[in-house]
Scaffold this active site. Structure first.
Site, mmCIF file in Angstrom:
data_model
loop_
_atom_site.group_PDB
_atom_site.id
_atom_site.type_symbol
_atom_site.label_atom_id
_atom_site.label_comp_id
_atom_site.label_asym_id
_atom_site.label_seq_id
_atom_site.Cartn_x
_atom_site.Cartn_y
_atom_site.Cartn_z
ATOM 1 N N ARG A 85 0.826 -1.213 0.000
ATOM 2 C CA ARG A 85 0.000 0.000 0.000
ATOM 3 C C ARG A 85 0.859 1.260 0.000
ATOM 4 O O ARG A 85 0.523 2.260 -0.616
ATOM 5 C CB ARG A 85 -0.988 -0.036 1.160
ATOM 6 C CG ARG A 85 -2.038 -1.128 0.931
ATOM 7 C CD ARG A 85 -3.006 -1.269 2.068
ATOM 8 N NE ARG A 85 -3.881 -0.114 2.217
ATOM 9 C CZ ARG A 85 -4.923 0.143 1.445
ATOM 10 N NH1 ARG A 85 -5.214 -0.657 0.425
ATOM 11 N NH2 ARG A 85 -5.681 1.192 1.667
ATOM 12 N N ASN A 112 -6.548 4.024 -11.482
ATOM 13 C CA ASN A 112 -5.407 4.308 -10.619
ATOM 14 C C ASN A 112 -4.319 3.233 -10.646
ATOM 15 O O ASN A 112 -3.620 3.019 -9.663
ATOM 16 C CB ASN A 112 -5.888 4.618 -9.188
ATOM 17 C CG ASN A 112 -6.589 3.434 -8.551
ATOM 18 O OD1 ASN A 112 -6.812 2.419 -9.202
ATOM 19 N ND2 ASN A 112 -6.928 3.554 -7.279
ATOM 20 N N HIS A 115 -4.158 -2.206 -7.736
ATOM 21 C CA HIS A 115 -4.961 -2.521 -6.547
ATOM 22 C C HIS A 115 -4.113 -3.380 -5.625
ATOM 23 O O HIS A 115 -3.350 -4.222 -6.098
ATOM 24 C CB HIS A 115 -6.221 -3.312 -6.949
ATOM 25 C CG HIS A 115 -6.897 -3.960 -5.771
ATOM 26 N ND1 HIS A 115 -7.808 -3.294 -4.983
ATOM 27 C CD2 HIS A 115 -6.748 -5.196 -5.209
ATOM 28 C CE1 HIS A 115 -8.193 -4.095 -3.999
ATOM 29 N NE2 HIS A 115 -7.564 -5.258 -4.118
ATOM 30 N N GLU A 126 -9.542 -12.168 -1.606
ATOM 31 C CA GLU A 126 -9.055 -11.803 -2.944
ATOM 32 C C GLU A 126 -8.074 -12.822 -3.539
ATOM 33 O O GLU A 126 -8.096 -13.070 -4.745
ATOM 34 C CB GLU A 126 -8.390 -10.419 -2.876
ATOM 35 C CG GLU A 126 -9.402 -9.317 -2.550
ATOM 36 C CD GLU A 126 -8.763 -7.940 -2.395
ATOM 37 O OE1 GLU A 126 -7.530 -7.818 -2.490
ATOM 38 O OE2 GLU A 126 -9.527 -6.977 -2.193
HETATM 39 P P1 CMP Z 1 -8.837 -0.071 -5.398
HETATM 40 O O1 CMP Z 1 -7.681 0.007 -4.488
HETATM 41 O O2 CMP Z 1 -8.844 -1.110 -6.460
HETATM 42 O O3 CMP Z 1 -10.169 -0.231 -4.526
HETATM 43 C C1 CMP Z 1 -11.439 0.180 -4.997
HETATM 44 C C2 CMP Z 1 -11.352 0.987 -6.240
HETATM 45 O O4 CMP Z 1 -12.466 1.805 -6.491
HETATM 46 C C3 CMP Z 1 -10.195 1.982 -6.113
HETATM 47 O O5 CMP Z 1 -8.964 1.344 -6.136
HETATM 48 C C4 CMP Z 1 -10.504 2.886 -7.287
HETATM 49 O O6 CMP Z 1 -10.144 2.295 -8.538
HETATM 50 C C5 CMP Z 1 -12.016 2.951 -7.176
HETATM 51 N N1 CMP Z 1 -12.461 4.119 -6.399
HETATM 52 C C6 CMP Z 1 -12.321 4.349 -5.090
HETATM 53 N N2 CMP Z 1 -12.884 5.512 -4.716
HETATM 54 C C7 CMP Z 1 -13.399 6.020 -5.846
HETATM 55 C C8 CMP Z 1 -14.115 7.204 -6.138
HETATM 56 N N3 CMP Z 1 -14.418 8.091 -5.186
HETATM 57 N N4 CMP Z 1 -14.486 7.410 -7.398
HETATM 58 C C9 CMP Z 1 -14.206 6.514 -8.363
HETATM 59 N N5 CMP Z 1 -13.532 5.353 -8.142
HETATM 60 C C10 CMP Z 1 -13.133 5.125 -6.903
#
Ligand code: CMP
Length: 137
Positions: A85, A112, A115, A126
């Site tokens: 993380r 992003n 994950h 997971e």
């Molecule tokens: P991840 O760590 O895969 O966990 C959940 C995912 O949801 C996160 O990364 C982003 O890809 C997505 N995510 C989390 N918050 C938001 C948000 N506010 N708007 C859009 N996508 C989000």
């Protein structure tokens, strides 16, 4: 030793960043215990992110995660969950620290790049979502 599930998301795979991202984890002492490339269906993405099913971004997130191939892997190491993380950086790249994967490669809070499991409880859901015990070495 702790295990965590990491996904290189479709945005990062499309940009040819698989090697760059894996090498950042390896350079920080994490070991690849399992790895594969796959393309999730919408239903598989919905199952993976079921904890977020009531969030406003669930529909769009699961469309994104099923739009193209991703790379899923199990990383192993001391404090692997927290370490991954930290290397990834904050979910929102606008808040991610310099030198993190998301600061360098994420497009926005949804697209992003990576994950990582956020707790041992998430990791225990997971990891078997993608890998059988025989595939984790
Ligand atoms: P991840 O760590 O895969 O966990 C959940 C995912 O949801 C996160 O990364 C982003 O890809 C997505 N995510 C989390 N918050 C938001 C948000 N506010 N708007 C859009 N996508 C989000």
């Amino acid at each position: 030793m702790e295990k965590t599930l990491v996904i290189i998301k479709p945005d990062a795979v499309k940009k040819n960043l698989i090697g760059e991202i894996i090498s950042r984890f390896e350079k920080n002492g994490l070991r690849v215990a399992a790895l594969k490339k796959l393309k999730m269906t919408k239903e598989q993405a919905m199952g993976f992110y079921v904890v977020h099913k009531d969030r406003p971004f669930y529909e769009s997130l699961t469309d994104f995660m099923s739009e193209g191939p991703c790379v899923v892997m199990v990383l192993e190491g001391e404090d692997a969950i927290a370490k991954v993380r930290k290397i990834m950086g904050a979910t929102n790249p606008a808040q991610a620290e310099e030198g993190t994967i998301r600061k360098d490669f994420a497009e926005n809070i949804e697209r992003n790049a990576v994950h990582g499991s956020d707790s041992p409880q998430s990791a225990s859901y997971e990891i078997p979502y993608f890998f059988s015990a025989l595939e984790i070495l």
